[in-house]
Design a protein around this motif. Structure first.
Motif, mmCIF file in Angstrom:
data_model
loop_
_atom_site.group_PDB
_atom_site.id
_atom_site.type_symbol
_atom_site.label_atom_id
_atom_site.label_comp_id
_atom_site.label_asym_id
_atom_site.label_seq_id
_atom_site.Cartn_x
_atom_site.Cartn_y
_atom_site.Cartn_z
ATOM 1 N N ARG A 14 -14.532 -10.047 8.494
ATOM 2 C CA ARG A 14 -14.417 -9.493 7.142
ATOM 3 C C ARG A 14 -15.792 -9.456 6.471
ATOM 4 O O ARG A 14 -16.131 -8.508 5.766
ATOM 5 C CB ARG A 14 -13.415 -10.320 6.326
ATOM 6 N N ALA A 15 -16.615 -10.467 6.716
ATOM 7 C CA ALA A 15 -17.964 -10.490 6.127
ATOM 8 C C ALA A 15 -18.802 -9.319 6.644
ATOM 9 O O ALA A 15 -19.511 -8.670 5.872
ATOM 10 C CB ALA A 15 -18.658 -11.814 6.434
ATOM 11 N N GLU A 27 -11.711 1.524 7.015
ATOM 12 C CA GLU A 27 -10.641 0.653 6.538
ATOM 13 C C GLU A 27 -10.699 -0.615 7.380
ATOM 14 O O GLU A 27 -11.301 -0.617 8.456
ATOM 15 C CB GLU A 27 -9.287 1.343 6.697
ATOM 16 N N TYR A 28 -10.066 -1.671 6.885
ATOM 17 C CA TYR A 28 -10.101 -2.951 7.598
ATOM 18 C C TYR A 28 -8.680 -3.434 7.815
ATOM 19 O O TYR A 28 -7.934 -3.647 6.851
ATOM 20 C CB TYR A 28 -10.893 -3.972 6.783
ATOM 21 N N VAL A 29 -8.292 -3.583 9.099
ATOM 22 C CA VAL A 29 -6.934 -3.996 9.443
ATOM 23 C C VAL A 29 -6.991 -4.972 10.614
ATOM 24 O O VAL A 29 -7.535 -4.639 11.678
ATOM 25 C CB VAL A 29 -6.061 -2.775 9.831
ATOM 26 N N ASP A 30 -6.445 -6.155 10.430
ATOM 27 C CA ASP A 30 -6.325 -7.134 11.518
ATOM 28 C C ASP A 30 -7.644 -7.393 12.249
ATOM 29 O O ASP A 30 -7.697 -7.417 13.474
ATOM 30 C CB ASP A 30 -5.260 -6.689 12.526
ATOM 31 N N GLY A 31 -8.741 -7.571 11.487
ATOM 32 C CA GLY A 31 -10.021 -7.888 12.102
ATOM 33 C C GLY A 31 -10.705 -6.704 12.765
ATOM 34 O O GLY A 31 -11.647 -6.875 13.545
ATOM 35 N N VAL A 32 -10.240 -5.497 12.455
ATOM 36 C CA VAL A 32 -10.807 -4.295 13.060
ATOM 37 C C VAL A 32 -11.210 -3.318 11.959
ATOM 38 O O VAL A 32 -10.431 -3.061 11.031
ATOM 39 C CB VAL A 32 -9.784 -3.620 14.006
ATOM 40 N N GLY A 68 -9.859 3.123 -2.515
ATOM 41 C CA GLY A 68 -9.740 1.906 -1.732
ATOM 42 C C GLY A 68 -8.682 0.988 -2.326
ATOM 43 O O GLY A 68 -8.678 0.732 -3.526
ATOM 44 N N ILE A 69 -7.785 0.497 -1.463
ATOM 45 C CA ILE A 69 -6.689 -0.365 -1.904
ATOM 46 C C ILE A 69 -6.731 -1.668 -1.104
ATOM 47 O O ILE A 69 -6.691 -1.648 0.124
ATOM 48 C CB ILE A 69 -5.318 0.315 -1.696
ATOM 49 N N ASP A 70 -6.803 -2.789 -1.802
ATOM 50 C CA ASP A 70 -6.764 -4.110 -1.177
ATOM 51 C C ASP A 70 -5.305 -4.521 -1.094
ATOM 52 O O ASP A 70 -4.669 -4.824 -2.111
ATOM 53 C CB ASP A 70 -7.563 -5.110 -2.005
ATOM 54 N N LEU A 71 -4.761 -4.531 0.120
ATOM 55 C CA LEU A 71 -3.352 -4.874 0.327
ATOM 56 C C LEU A 71 -3.184 -6.332 0.754
ATOM 57 O O LEU A 71 -2.136 -6.721 1.239
ATOM 58 C CB LEU A 71 -2.733 -3.938 1.369
ATOM 59 N N GLY A 72 -4.216 -7.121 0.562
ATOM 60 C CA GLY A 72 -4.147 -8.540 0.908
ATOM 61 C C GLY A 72 -4.562 -8.777 2.342
ATOM 62 O O GLY A 72 -5.582 -9.388 2.608
ATOM 63 N N THR A 73 -3.795 -8.265 3.289
ATOM 64 C CA THR A 73 -4.118 -8.449 4.704
ATOM 65 C C THR A 73 -4.896 -7.280 5.279
ATOM 66 O O THR A 73 -5.363 -7.354 6.405
ATOM 67 C CB THR A 73 -2.829 -8.651 5.527
ATOM 68 N N ARG A 128 4.915 -3.191 1.955
ATOM 69 C CA ARG A 128 4.682 -4.636 1.782
ATOM 70 C C ARG A 128 3.752 -4.917 0.608
ATOM 71 O O ARG A 128 3.844 -5.958 -0.033
ATOM 72 C CB ARG A 128 4.090 -5.244 3.055
ATOM 73 N N GLY A 129 2.836 -3.993 0.323
ATOM 74 C CA GLY A 129 1.866 -4.173 -0.751
ATOM 75 C C GLY A 129 2.417 -3.866 -2.136
ATOM 76 O O GLY A 129 1.690 -3.963 -3.120
ATOM 77 N N GLY A 130 3.689 -3.485 -2.218
ATOM 78 C CA GLY A 130 4.304 -3.259 -3.523
ATOM 79 C C GLY A 130 4.071 -1.874 -4.122
ATOM 80 O O GLY A 130 4.228 -1.685 -5.324
ATOM 81 N N ILE A 131 3.710 -0.918 -3.303
ATOM 82 C CA ILE A 131 3.512 0.454 -3.787
ATOM 83 C C ILE A 131 4.878 1.140 -3.800
ATOM 84 O O ILE A 131 5.533 1.238 -2.768
ATOM 85 C CB ILE A 131 2.498 1.204 -2.893
#
Length: 185
Positions: A14-15, A27-32, A68-73, A128-131
């Motif tokens: 993530r860093a 985009e960032y998903v599951d470490g990718v 850009g949307i931060d969905l937590g995970t 899951r993100g509440g949209i």
């Protein structure tokens, strides 16, 4: 050999993702990091037409493209997103890249590069993100499917295609959008 642009997948922390320059579309998903090429002009024009339609029909929402949307995970980029405007928004320039408040509506314009993400992975993450509302615009078919969040799943609120190209969608508490599919594609 295909000359079609491809979605590039790179494992990163993530860093390392956060250190990427803003101009990298990722985009960032599951470490990718999912890096996609710049969208075609036709794709971008469709985004703008959708954003204009939503902005005109739903003046209580703030509408943007490439949001850009931060969905937590995960961190996702929506082609078009509409957010509720609150009193605290007055005068705020919203310089953030990854919004943490879920939008009211997300619209994805399908492209060969990200089609699977837009149809399979993103809908689950958005739910899951509440949209509460998710639309998919397919310029090739052409078609538009508008979904509303139900009990743990998306429910179809409107389906448009070449045979039935107009209809309306109600966004709970925000208003009604009259959609002309052929004007969007």
């Amino acid at each position: 050999m295909s000359s079609e642009p491809r979605l590039e997948r790179r494992p990163v922390s993530r860093a390392a993702f956060d250190a990427l320059p803003r101009e990298v579309r990722a985009e960032y998903v599951d470490g990718v990091a999912l890096m996609s090429p710049t969208a075609s002009h036709a794709h971008q024009y469709a985004e703008l037409r959708v954003a204009r339609l939503l902005g005109d029909a739903l003046p209580t929402l703030r509408v943007g493209i490439e949001m850009g949307i931060d969905l937590g995970t995960s961190l996702r980029v929506a082609d078009v997103a509409a957010y509720a405007v609150t009193e605290s928004d007055e005068g705020d320039d919203h310089d953030e890249v990854w919004g943490r408040v879920p939008p009211v509506l997300v619209v994805e314009v399908l492209s060969p590069t990200t089609r699977t993400e837009d149809l399979v992975r993103k809908p689950r993450e958005y739910l899951r993100g509440g949209i509460p509302h998710y639309w998919v615009l397919d310029r090739e078919a052409p078609s538009l499917t508008a979904f509303a969040a139900g009990e743990g799943q998306w429910e179809v609120a409107l389906e448009l295609d070449a045979d039935r190209s107009t209809g309306a969608v109600e966004l709970a508490g925000h208003g009604r959008v009259e959609v002309d599919l052929l004007a969007l594609v």
